[in-house]
Design a protein around this motif. Structure first.
Motif, PDB file in Angstrom:
ATOM      1  N   ALA A  86      -8.994  23.665  27.802  1.00  0.00           N
ATOM      2  CA  ALA A  86      -7.967  24.139  27.469  1.00  0.00           C
ATOM      3  C   ALA A  86      -5.880  24.148  28.392  1.00  0.00           C
ATOM      4  N   ALA A  87      -6.554  23.687  29.602  1.00  0.00           N
ATOM      5  CA  ALA A  87      -5.448  23.271  30.450  1.00  0.00           C
ATOM      6  C   ALA A  87      -4.783  21.897  30.104  1.00  0.00           C
ATOM      7  N   VAL A  88      -5.939  20.999  29.655  1.00  0.00           N
ATOM      8  CA  VAL A  88      -5.282  19.546  28.748  1.00  0.00           C
ATOM      9  C   VAL A  88      -3.876  19.905  28.651  1.00  0.00           C
ATOM     10  N   ASP A  89      -2.615  19.179  28.568  1.00  0.00           N
ATOM     11  CA  ASP A  89      -1.387  18.788  27.418  1.00  0.00           C
ATOM     12  C   ASP A  89      -1.677  17.635  26.532  1.00  0.00           C
ATOM     13  N   TYR A  90      -2.264  16.650  27.805  1.00  0.00           N
ATOM     14  CA  TYR A  90      -1.778  15.075  27.293  1.00  0.00           C
ATOM     15  C   TYR A  90      -3.145  14.914  26.587  1.00  0.00           C
ATOM     16  N   VAL A  91      -3.800  13.932  25.855  1.00  0.00           N
ATOM     17  CA  VAL A  91      -4.536  13.156  26.318  1.00  0.00           C
ATOM     18  C   VAL A  91      -4.572  11.038  26.159  1.00  0.00           C
TER      19      VAL A  91
ATOM     20  N   ARG B 188      -5.584  21.054  19.367  1.00  0.00           N
ATOM     21  CA  ARG B 188      -4.442  21.393  19.308  1.00  0.00           C
ATOM     22  C   ARG B 188      -3.500  20.253  20.702  1.00  0.00           C
ATOM     23  N   VAL B 189      -4.299  19.827  21.977  1.00  0.00           N
ATOM     24  CA  VAL B 189      -4.347  18.545  22.414  1.00  0.00           C
ATOM     25  C   VAL B 189      -3.683  17.690  21.451  1.00  0.00           C
ATOM     26  N   PRO B 190      -1.873  16.978  22.229  1.00  0.00           N
ATOM     27  CA  PRO B 190      -1.673  15.377  21.458  1.00  0.00           C
ATOM     28  C   PRO B 190      -2.512  14.280  21.862  1.00  0.00           C
ATOM     29  N   VAL B 191      -2.921  13.506  21.248  1.00  0.00           N
ATOM     30  CA  VAL B 191      -3.529  11.866  22.014  1.00  0.00           C
ATOM     31  C   VAL B 191      -2.769  11.031  21.294  1.00  0.00           C
ATOM     32  N   SER B 192      -2.073  10.463  22.114  1.00  0.00           N
ATOM     33  CA  SER B 192      -1.784   8.702  21.961  1.00  0.00           C
ATOM     34  C   SER B 192      -2.709   8.191  22.702  1.00  0.00           C
ATOM     35  N   SER B 193      -2.166   6.661  21.688  1.00  0.00           N
ATOM     36  CA  SER B 193      -2.986   5.512  22.721  1.00  0.00           C
ATOM     37  C   SER B 193      -1.569   3.942  22.654  1.00  0.00           C
ATOM     38  N   ILE B 194      -1.432   3.494  24.270  1.00  0.00           N
ATOM     39  CA  ILE B 194       0.224   2.826  24.454  1.00  0.00           C
ATOM     40  C   ILE B 194      -0.585   1.321  24.614  1.00  0.00           C
ATOM     41  N   LYS B 195      -2.117   1.159  24.325  1.00  0.00           N
ATOM     42  CA  LYS B 195      -2.651  -0.254  23.606  1.00  0.00           C
ATOM     43  C   LYS B 195      -2.057  -0.397  22.592  1.00  0.00           C
ATOM     44  N   SER B 196      -1.066   0.443  21.301  1.00  0.00           N
ATOM     45  CA  SER B 196      -0.240   0.055  20.959  1.00  0.00           C
ATOM     46  C   SER B 196       0.982  -0.834  20.412  1.00  0.00           C
TER      47      SER B 196
ATOM     48  N   PHE C 229     -13.968  13.911  22.931  1.00  0.00           N
ATOM     49  CA  PHE C 229     -13.159  15.391  22.306  1.00  0.00           C
ATOM     50  C   PHE C 229     -13.328  16.189  22.618  1.00  0.00           C
ATOM     51  N   LYS C 230     -14.204  16.058  20.764  1.00  0.00           N
ATOM     52  CA  LYS C 230     -14.106  17.123  19.915  1.00  0.00           C
ATOM     53  C   LYS C 230     -15.617  17.509  20.938  1.00  0.00           C
ATOM     54  N   THR C 231     -16.285  16.888  21.992  1.00  0.00           N
ATOM     55  CA  THR C 231     -17.225  18.401  22.253  1.00  0.00           C
ATOM     56  C   THR C 231     -16.775  18.329  24.080  1.00  0.00           C
ATOM     57  N   ALA C 232     -15.491  17.974  24.700  1.00  0.00           N
ATOM     58  CA  ALA C 232     -15.901  18.646  25.782  1.00  0.00           C
ATOM     59  C   ALA C 232     -14.474  18.905  26.060  1.00  0.00           C
ATOM     60  N   LEU C 233     -13.608  19.346  25.193  1.00  0.00           N
ATOM     61  CA  LEU C 233     -12.706  20.016  24.678  1.00  0.00           C
ATOM     62  C   LEU C 233     -12.649  21.347  23.964  1.00  0.00           C
ATOM     63  N   GLY C 234     -13.871  21.179  22.967  1.00  0.00           N
ATOM     64  CA  GLY C 234     -13.680  22.390  22.605  1.00  0.00           C
ATOM     65  C   GLY C 234     -12.900  21.886  20.985  1.00  0.00           C
ATOM     66  N   GLU C 235     -11.998  23.692  21.073  1.00  0.00           N
ATOM     67  CA  GLU C 235     -11.086  23.428  19.726  1.00  0.00           C
ATOM     68  C   GLU C 235     -10.284  23.429  20.533  1.00  0.00           C
ATOM     69  N   HIS C 236      -9.453  22.853  21.626  1.00  0.00           N
ATOM     70  CA  HIS C 236      -8.538  23.113  21.326  1.00  0.00           C
ATOM     71  C   HIS C 236      -8.607  20.570  21.923  1.00  0.00           C
ATOM     72  N   ALA C 237      -9.362  20.705  22.429  1.00  0.00           N
ATOM     73  CA  ALA C 237      -8.990  19.182  20.649  1.00  0.00           C
ATOM     74  C   ALA C 237      -7.873  18.883  19.927  1.00  0.00           C
TER      75      ALA C 237
ATOM     76  N   LEU D 277      -7.541  14.466  14.828  1.00  0.00           N
ATOM     77  CA  LEU D 277      -6.572  14.938  16.112  1.00  0.00           C
ATOM     78  C   LEU D 277      -5.319  14.553  15.884  1.00  0.00           C
ATOM     79  N   ASP D 278      -4.744  15.325  17.136  1.00  0.00           N
ATOM     80  CA  ASP D 278      -3.536  15.356  16.832  1.00  0.00           C
ATOM     81  C   ASP D 278      -2.690  14.038  17.402  1.00  0.00           C
ATOM     82  N   TYR D 279      -3.388  12.596  16.667  1.00  0.00           N
ATOM     83  CA  TYR D 279      -2.374  11.147  17.563  1.00  0.00           C
ATOM     84  C   TYR D 279      -1.332  11.652  17.236  1.00  0.00           C
ATOM     85  N   VAL D 280      -0.371  11.398  17.915  1.00  0.00           N
ATOM     86  CA  VAL D 280       0.808  11.039  17.995  1.00  0.00           C
ATOM     87  C   VAL D 280       1.256  10.167  17.481  1.00  0.00           C
TER      88      VAL D 280
END
Length: 425
Positions: A302-307, A335-343, A325-333, A384-387
């Motif tokens: 739950a401490a992770v603010d961004y993936v 809620r946490v924002p996720v993005s990819s700069i490869k885009s 992410f769903k396995t490792a972070l549980g329900e927090h997955a 998930l919350d893919y920004v």
């Protein structure tokens, strides 16, 4: 157990869309893309004819003619990024004995540009089985041996401590920085120049990815071809570049009043023992790497603010890491924002992990999450919350960055905001 920790006090970047850390961060936060039709060679006969290329002028970047002649393009990137990172760190290296300065450099494909160019030359375009050895390129051995990349960066930094070159495919950048942090934690060095570089936009590399249909064939619209997490994604876009971080022992950085971007809090590597290019859909091995990295950082999920996701733009990768992410972070997955700069900067193979860590350090410093460009129709399967599209202001004290590499390599790293007394004095 050692209480030594590595902190980041300098950043240097060579990336598509601009040379230098400022240009790189501006590109990301503005959600601009640097993907375009390939200009490095005639790609008209290839399935995928697009890439994220660096507009790199060696002389303008400060390299001498002799340096340019002896170094492959990827080595040039590494040296320029290292010089910027060292300058950004201020006086970091001034009072550190040379034998206490280390180097850790990652690369997936090394000096491909030089090796391919010279083979074409001595084989008369590949027409001769017995090549012409009468006019050898004097620096060909440097191109052949990956260790030359570490040597060039060590010479740049005046480093006489431990030097490593890491090549674990697309996790090379993450793994090289992890190795650098380990040097500091183990007491082998007090300052480490750590990062990764790759310049794979060449005929042989493009042909390799064409063969397995991993890259996007969206040649008509290169600007929007890299679409991680989007329903209509069709492969990744090749890129190139380098990023270098200056790692210092946290106490030493505090004592000299250094500007500290973040702390390397935890990391872990795992393999899937499954397939050269395939991924297990449950993402179990990546989830385990995330769990161990968080344990080493002594932080709950739950401490992770961004993936910062690997987010290559392939369906199997998106499914794999989303499951992880769903396995490792549980329900927090959810809620946490996720993005990819490869885009925006493409997939520069071994270099991208280091570029992503540079972005993560800047995200922590500015409390800004870079977006996933071109994400207009999120794949409903992922959830998930893919920004999308635009950067998001968001408190970002703890960042998780992950990478997946061909061969089944999986790496997770946790960066955290500097503890009180370590940030700017």
């Amino acid at each position: 157990m050692s209480h030594r920790k590595a902190v980041v006090t300098g950043i240097g970047v060579v990336a598509p869309g601009g040379i230098g850390t400022k240009a790189f961060w501006n590109l990301l936060t503005e959600g601009r893309t640097a993907t375009r039709a390939i200009t490095h060679f005639d790609a008209s006969g290839y399935r995928s004819r697009i890439a994220a290329e660096c507009d790199f002028d060696a002389a303008a970047a400060g390299l001498t003619a002799a340096e340019t002649d002896r170094m492959d393009r990827c080595a040039q990137f590494a040296v320029v990024a290292a010089r910027e990172a060292l300058a950004d760190s201020g006086t970091a290296a001034d009072d550190v004995p040379a034998h206490r300065i280390g180097v850790s450099v990652g690369s997936a494909v090394g000096s491909t540009v030089t090796l391919e160019r010279e083979y074409v030359r001595v084989s008369d375009g590949g027409s001769r089985w017995v090549v012409d050895a009468s006019d050898p390129y004097p620096h060909l051995y440097r191109a052949l041996v990956p260790g030359a990349l570490g040597a060039e960066v060590a010479w740049t930094a005046g480093a006489q401590g431990p030097v490593r070159v890491v090549s674990t495919g697309c996790t090379s950048g993450l793994d090289a920085v992890a190795q650098g942090a380990q040097f500091i934690e183990d007491g082998q060095a007090d300052l480490v120049v750590a990062g990764a570089t790759d310049a794979p936009v060449s005929p042989i590399t493009v042909a390799c990815f064409d063969a397995i249909k991993a890259t996007s064939p969206n040649n008509a619209d290169p600007e929007h071809a890299s679409r991680p997490f989007d329903r209509d994604r069709d492969g990744f876009v090749l890129g190139e570049g380098a990023a270098v971080l200056i790692l210092e022992e946290a106490g030493a950085a505090r004592r000299r009043g250094a500007r500290v971007y973040c702390e390397v809090a935890g990391y872990a590597q795992r393999g899937n023992a499954f397939h050269m290019t395939g991924l297990r859909p449950d993402g179990a091995e990546l989830a385990e790497a995330v769990r161990v990295a968080l344990d080493r950082a002594r932080l709950p999920a739950a401490a992770v603010d961004y993936v910062n996701a690997h987010g290559s733009g392939t369906r199997q990768n998106d499914r794999h890491e989303t499951a992880a992410f769903k396995t490792a972070l549980g329900e927090h997955a959810y809620r946490v924002p996720v993005s990819s700069i490869k885009s925006m900067v493409g997939h520069s193979l071994g270099a991208i992990g280091a570029l992503e860590l540079a972005a993560c350090a800047l995200a922590i410093e500015t409390d800004t999450v870079p977006p996933t460009a071109n994400l207009r129709t999120p794949d409903p399967e992922l959830g998930l919350d893919y920004v999308p599209l635009w950067a998001r202001e968001h408190r970002t004290d703890t960042v998780l960055s992950v990478g997946s590499g061909f061969g089944g390599f999986q790496t997770a790293m946790v960066l955290t905001a500097p503890r009180p007394g370590v940030r700017d004095a």
